[in-house]
Design a protein around this motif. Structure first.
Motif, PDB file in Angstrom:
ATOM      1  N   SER A   1      -7.886   4.737   3.134  1.00  0.00           N
ATOM      2  CA  SER A   1      -6.807   4.126   2.372  1.00  0.00           C
ATOM      3  C   SER A   1      -6.844   4.648   0.946  1.00  0.00           C
ATOM      4  O   SER A   1      -7.796   4.389   0.198  1.00  0.00           O
ATOM      5  CB  SER A   1      -6.946   2.601   2.368  1.00  0.00           C
ATOM      6  OG  SER A   1      -6.066   2.031   1.414  1.00  0.00           O
ATOM      7  N   ASN A   2      -5.811   5.386   0.563  1.00  0.00           N
ATOM      8  CA  ASN A   2      -5.743   5.900  -0.808  1.00  0.00           C
ATOM      9  C   ASN A   2      -5.569   4.768  -1.815  1.00  0.00           C
ATOM     10  O   ASN A   2      -6.017   4.870  -2.959  1.00  0.00           O
ATOM     11  CB  ASN A   2      -4.580   6.884  -0.936  1.00  0.00           C
ATOM     12  CG  ASN A   2      -4.826   8.167  -0.170  1.00  0.00           C
ATOM     13  OD1 ASN A   2      -5.850   8.814  -0.348  1.00  0.00           O
ATOM     14  ND2 ASN A   2      -3.901   8.544   0.691  1.00  0.00           N
ATOM     15  N   THR A   3      -4.907   3.702  -1.405  1.00  0.00           N
ATOM     16  CA  THR A   3      -4.697   2.566  -2.304  1.00  0.00           C
ATOM     17  C   THR A   3      -5.994   1.817  -2.549  1.00  0.00           C
ATOM     18  O   THR A   3      -6.346   1.489  -3.684  1.00  0.00           O
ATOM     19  CB  THR A   3      -3.649   1.597  -1.720  1.00  0.00           C
ATOM     20  OG1 THR A   3      -2.453   2.322  -1.427  1.00  0.00           O
ATOM     21  CG2 THR A   3      -3.330   0.487  -2.713  1.00  0.00           C
TER      22      THR A   3
ATOM     23  N   GLU B   1       0.685   4.091  -1.329  1.00  0.00           N
ATOM     24  CA  GLU B   1       0.055   5.416  -1.330  1.00  0.00           C
ATOM     25  C   GLU B   1      -0.505   5.802   0.032  1.00  0.00           C
ATOM     26  O   GLU B   1      -1.008   6.904   0.213  1.00  0.00           O
ATOM     27  CB  GLU B   1      -1.081   5.453  -2.367  1.00  0.00           C
ATOM     28  CG  GLU B   1      -0.627   5.256  -3.800  1.00  0.00           C
ATOM     29  CD  GLU B   1      -1.807   5.293  -4.759  1.00  0.00           C
ATOM     30  OE1 GLU B   1      -2.752   6.060  -4.491  1.00  0.00           O
ATOM     31  OE2 GLU B   1      -1.790   4.553  -5.754  1.00  0.00           O
ATOM     32  N   ASP B   2      -0.411   4.910   1.004  1.00  0.00           N
ATOM     33  CA  ASP B   2      -1.080   5.160   2.277  1.00  0.00           C
ATOM     34  C   ASP B   2      -0.197   5.795   3.342  1.00  0.00           C
ATOM     35  O   ASP B   2      -0.648   6.045   4.458  1.00  0.00           O
ATOM     36  CB  ASP B   2      -1.672   3.854   2.816  1.00  0.00           C
ATOM     37  CG  ASP B   2      -2.920   3.450   2.039  1.00  0.00           C
ATOM     38  OD1 ASP B   2      -3.438   4.290   1.290  1.00  0.00           O
ATOM     39  OD2 ASP B   2      -3.357   2.299   2.173  1.00  0.00           O
TER      40      ASP B   2
ATOM     41  N   PHE C   1       0.842  -1.204   0.000  1.00  0.00           N
ATOM     42  CA  PHE C   1       0.000   0.000   0.000  1.00  0.00           C
ATOM     43  C   PHE C   1       0.876   1.254   0.000  1.00  0.00           C
ATOM     44  O   PHE C   1       0.891   2.020   0.966  1.00  0.00           O
ATOM     45  CB  PHE C   1      -0.928  -0.022   1.217  1.00  0.00           C
ATOM     46  CG  PHE C   1      -1.753  -1.280   1.310  1.00  0.00           C
ATOM     47  CD1 PHE C   1      -2.831  -1.478   0.477  1.00  0.00           C
ATOM     48  CD2 PHE C   1      -1.425  -2.264   2.230  1.00  0.00           C
ATOM     49  CE1 PHE C   1      -3.591  -2.639   0.555  1.00  0.00           C
ATOM     50  CE2 PHE C   1      -2.174  -3.432   2.316  1.00  0.00           C
ATOM     51  CZ  PHE C   1      -3.257  -3.622   1.467  1.00  0.00           C
TER      52      PHE C   1
END
Length: 257
Positions: free
Chosen positions: A205-207, A180-181, A178
């Motif tokens: 969570s951006n992912t 991007e998180d 993950f």
């Protein structure tokens, strides 16, 4: 003295929370805040002002210009403190009262810890549990200067929550899976896994493009048990099963809309 409004803007601009600070050092006439994500925030605001504004009792002034977040001390030998990122600081030879109290408490907790207690041997009973559950281990990266965690156990429900099969979750790194998180999650879990606290982490969570709620507790030093919910799906499920729908039961939600 910086005003509360100025401090609030400073924290918000730099995404600073007490639990995201590893330590604060006075360097080159500036106050340097070392954060979990590897970022260093430099300011002319005095460290004492920052700590007071955070309202934290977790920072210890171990030497001139050095404040450590006691949540993230992983070893003490004499007057040397090793932090969660393996950074070592030398404290005063003659301990302050705060240092002495913390050192004594830290040593007591270490002595009580059952480091040989097995963590994973009986978790198979949760394999088919309809609630997501995982065990994570806080680790250092290969350079020893950053913090990550590995999934050491995940039940089947975690597959639908994390959108990955178990073989891609277990024994894999959070930052690998993950990217991007960021490290907001890691900081919260590290506090639980190291300090035997309990915490509920609500974050996006951006992912995964979803909100998660994680109820965390320590299983043993460096290991954290996590009960995981997809927040949006949980709320939808609660409302869909309330029949007939009774709006009065959800009056408390109005303040958040």
């Amino acid at each position: 003295m910086a005003s509360p409004e100025k401090m609030e803007r400073f924290f918000k601009k730099n995404h600073i929370l007490e639990e995201n600070i590893k330590y604060i050092i006075r360097q080159d006439s500036k106050t340097c805040l070392y954060l979990f994500n590897g970022k260093v925030v430099k300011t002319y605001i005095p460290a004492k002002t920052i700590i007071t504004s955070l309202g934290s009792s977790h920072f210890i002034n171990i030497n001139k210009g050095v404040y450590i977040n006691s949540r993230y001390v992983i070893d003490i030998k004499g007057n040397n403190y090793t932090m969660i990122d393996n950074k070592c600081f030398e404290g005063r030879s003659r301990l302050s009262s705060d240092q002495k109290t913390f050192n004594d408490e830290w040593q007591t907790n270490i002595n009580k810890a059952d480091l040989e207690n097995p963590v994973l041997s009986h978790l198979h009973i949760l394999d088919d549990c309809p609630i997501g559950f995982s065990v994570i281990e806080i680790v250092f990266n290969e350079q020893g200067n950053g913090v990550d965690f590995f999934f050491r156990y995940c039940n089947k429900e975690m597959e639908s929550i994390e959108n990955l099969p178990l073989e891609q979750l277990v024994d894999h790194s959070f930052l690998e899976l993950f990217p991007e998180d960021g490290l907001t999650w890691v900081a919260g879990y590290a506090d639980v896994a190291i300090n035997n606290t309990q915490k509920v982490v609500h974050s996006y969570s951006n992912t995964l493009k979803k909100y998660l709620s994680v109820y965390c507790f320590q299983l043993k030093p460096r290991f954290c048990g996590c009960i995981v919910f997809d927040s949006e799906e949980t709320v939808k499920d609660i409302i869909s099963q309330t029949s007939p729908f009774a709006p009065s039961h959800f009056e408390f939600l109005k303040q958040y809309i």
